[in-house]
Design an enzyme around this catalytic site. Structure first.
Site, mmCIF file in Angstrom:
data_model
loop_
_atom_site.group_PDB
_atom_site.id
_atom_site.type_symbol
_atom_site.label_atom_id
_atom_site.label_comp_id
_atom_site.label_asym_id
_atom_site.label_seq_id
_atom_site.Cartn_x
_atom_site.Cartn_y
_atom_site.Cartn_z
ATOM 1 N N ARG A 159 -8.631 4.806 -3.168
ATOM 2 C CA ARG A 159 -7.893 5.135 -4.384
ATOM 3 C C ARG A 159 -7.375 3.830 -5.008
ATOM 4 N NH1 ARG A 159 -5.903 8.681 -0.312
ATOM 5 N NH2 ARG A 159 -6.429 10.877 -0.679
ATOM 6 N N HIS A 277 -11.694 6.378 -9.639
ATOM 7 C CA HIS A 277 -11.862 7.631 -8.902
ATOM 8 C C HIS A 277 -13.316 8.095 -8.920
ATOM 9 C CE1 HIS A 277 -8.899 9.864 -6.727
ATOM 10 N NE2 HIS A 277 -9.427 11.025 -7.074
ATOM 11 N N ARG A 280 -14.955 6.460 -6.076
ATOM 12 C CA ARG A 280 -14.560 7.156 -4.856
ATOM 13 C C ARG A 280 -15.417 8.415 -4.655
ATOM 14 N NH1 ARG A 280 -10.222 8.461 -1.377
ATOM 15 N NH2 ARG A 280 -9.522 10.623 -1.442
ATOM 16 N N HIS A 303 -8.586 12.886 3.291
ATOM 17 C CA HIS A 303 -8.068 14.217 2.975
ATOM 18 C C HIS A 303 -7.398 14.804 4.210
ATOM 19 C CE1 HIS A 303 -11.187 14.802 -0.491
ATOM 20 N NE2 HIS A 303 -10.151 14.091 -0.853
ATOM 21 N N TYR A 312 -17.477 19.363 -2.123
ATOM 22 C CA TYR A 312 -18.823 18.798 -1.983
ATOM 23 C C TYR A 312 -19.768 19.714 -1.203
ATOM 24 C CZ TYR A 312 -16.264 14.571 -3.264
ATOM 25 O OH TYR A 312 -15.470 13.658 -3.904
#
Length: 334
Positions: A159, A277, A280, A303, A312
């Site tokens: 990030r 992002h 990422r 996460h 995903y």
């Protein structure tokens, strides 16, 4: 309940997020905005935070959609309310959670935007191409730094805040990884591929020492630098003393805005207007497309919940389907 009592509840919740959860200032500000909006909604219906019902939450979400608020933003506001009422349950301020069994908007579960692989290659190559047109030592140093940052963004799915806060001591280049402190000050290990390692070695050997050199400051500019230092903005420090991995001219810290500008300028060569992002998400997307399992991707992204990574899933299913059709003896009709 008065507005003052609502304010006390919100203040206690924000203290909880800052002290116990360790959230960043911008995240806490977003929570405050979302919950204040819900508080205003309840006030118009003569209701209170502690007595809100599930129907109130649903009507609040429906009103947001009627105002053409996109699903991702609605989902974020619902998430803020869930965290608030879980906090109130733990604090025994309420007995029932009004957000329970309210599904997140389907529009919130969209696949994040990602760059194609050829677009990634063009983006990574952009800093060097831009520097070749200027032919100065400073431009060369900035190009090497930008290339290293882009490589780390794509290799480790960092990030922006993680990039600006990355410390030199966090980099374990010989071992091929770096320590990253993410949301809630949670630490994770991020592997770095050969391309990122080579770019970092080049940056540490050539660009960082050049950028860290302190420039002579005239008496006329000295008061301005002193004022900048008092305001808390990034300022020049002695060469070699900066603990930060990535630095600007004069060993200053990089701002989020400067990194956004750098990524956007680099991605322009690919025909896209990318954000940090997007790099990422490109990392995660390309890993899943190449067969990585979601647990591994979850670990790299940092996460805390696998449900966040499940955005995903359809990419993993596409991969699973293609492998099945290729290797299962009865996958194809003969």
């Amino acid at each position: 309940m008065t507005s003052e009592a609502n304010a006390k509840i919100l203040s206690a919740f924000l203290d909880y997020l800052r002290i116990e959860k360790g959230l960043a200032r911008l995240s806490i500000s977003a929570y405050a905005t979302d919950i204040s909006q819900f508080t205003e909604f309840l006030g118009k219906r003569k209701r209170e935070l502690l007595t809100a019902r599930r129907a109130d939450v649903r009507e609040f979400l429906q009103q947001l959609f009627s105002y053409q608020v996109d699903g991702r933003s609605v989902g974020r506001k619902l998430s803020a309310l869930r965290h608030l009422y879980r906090f109130l349950l733990l604090d025994k301020k309420i007995e029932h959670d009004p957000t329970l069994n309210i599904e997140s908007p389907r529009q919130w579960k969209v696949l994040p935007k990602a760059l194609a692989r050829d677009e990634i290659e063009a983006t990574l190559a952009a800093p060097a191409q831009r520097a070749s047109k200027r032919e100065t030592k400073e431009a060369a140093a900035l190009a090497i730094r930008d290339r290293a940052m882009l490589e780390v963004f794509y290799a480790g799915a960092l990030r922006v805040s993680e990039m600006t806060n990355a410390k030199l001591e966090d980099l374990k280049l010989d071992a091929g990884y770096m320590l990253v402190r993410g949301k809630g000050d949670k630490e994770r290990v991020v592997p770095l591929g050969r391309s990122a390692q080579d770019a970092l070695r080049d940056y540490l050997a050539k660009a960082r020492p050049a950028l860290a050199q302190v420039r002579a400051v005239s008496d006329r500019k000295a008061p301005l630098l002193a004022k900048t230092a008092r305001s808390g903005a990034p300022h020049a420090i002695a060469a070699g003393n900066s603990p930060l991995l990535f630095v600007a001219r004069g060993a200053r810290g990089l701002t989020r805005q400067r990194i956004w500008q750098m990524v956007r300028a680099a991605s322009a060569s690919s025909g896209r207007r990318a954000s940090p992002h997007m790099l990422r998400h490109s990392c995660a997307t390309h890993m899943v497309e190449n067969g990585a399992d979601l647990r591994t991707v979850q670990t790299i992204l940092g996460h805390s919940d696998i449900s966040t990574t499940q955005v995903y899933t359809h990419l993993a299913l596409d991969r699973l389907r293609s492998v099945y059709q290729k290797y299962h003896p009865r996958a194809k009709v003969r």
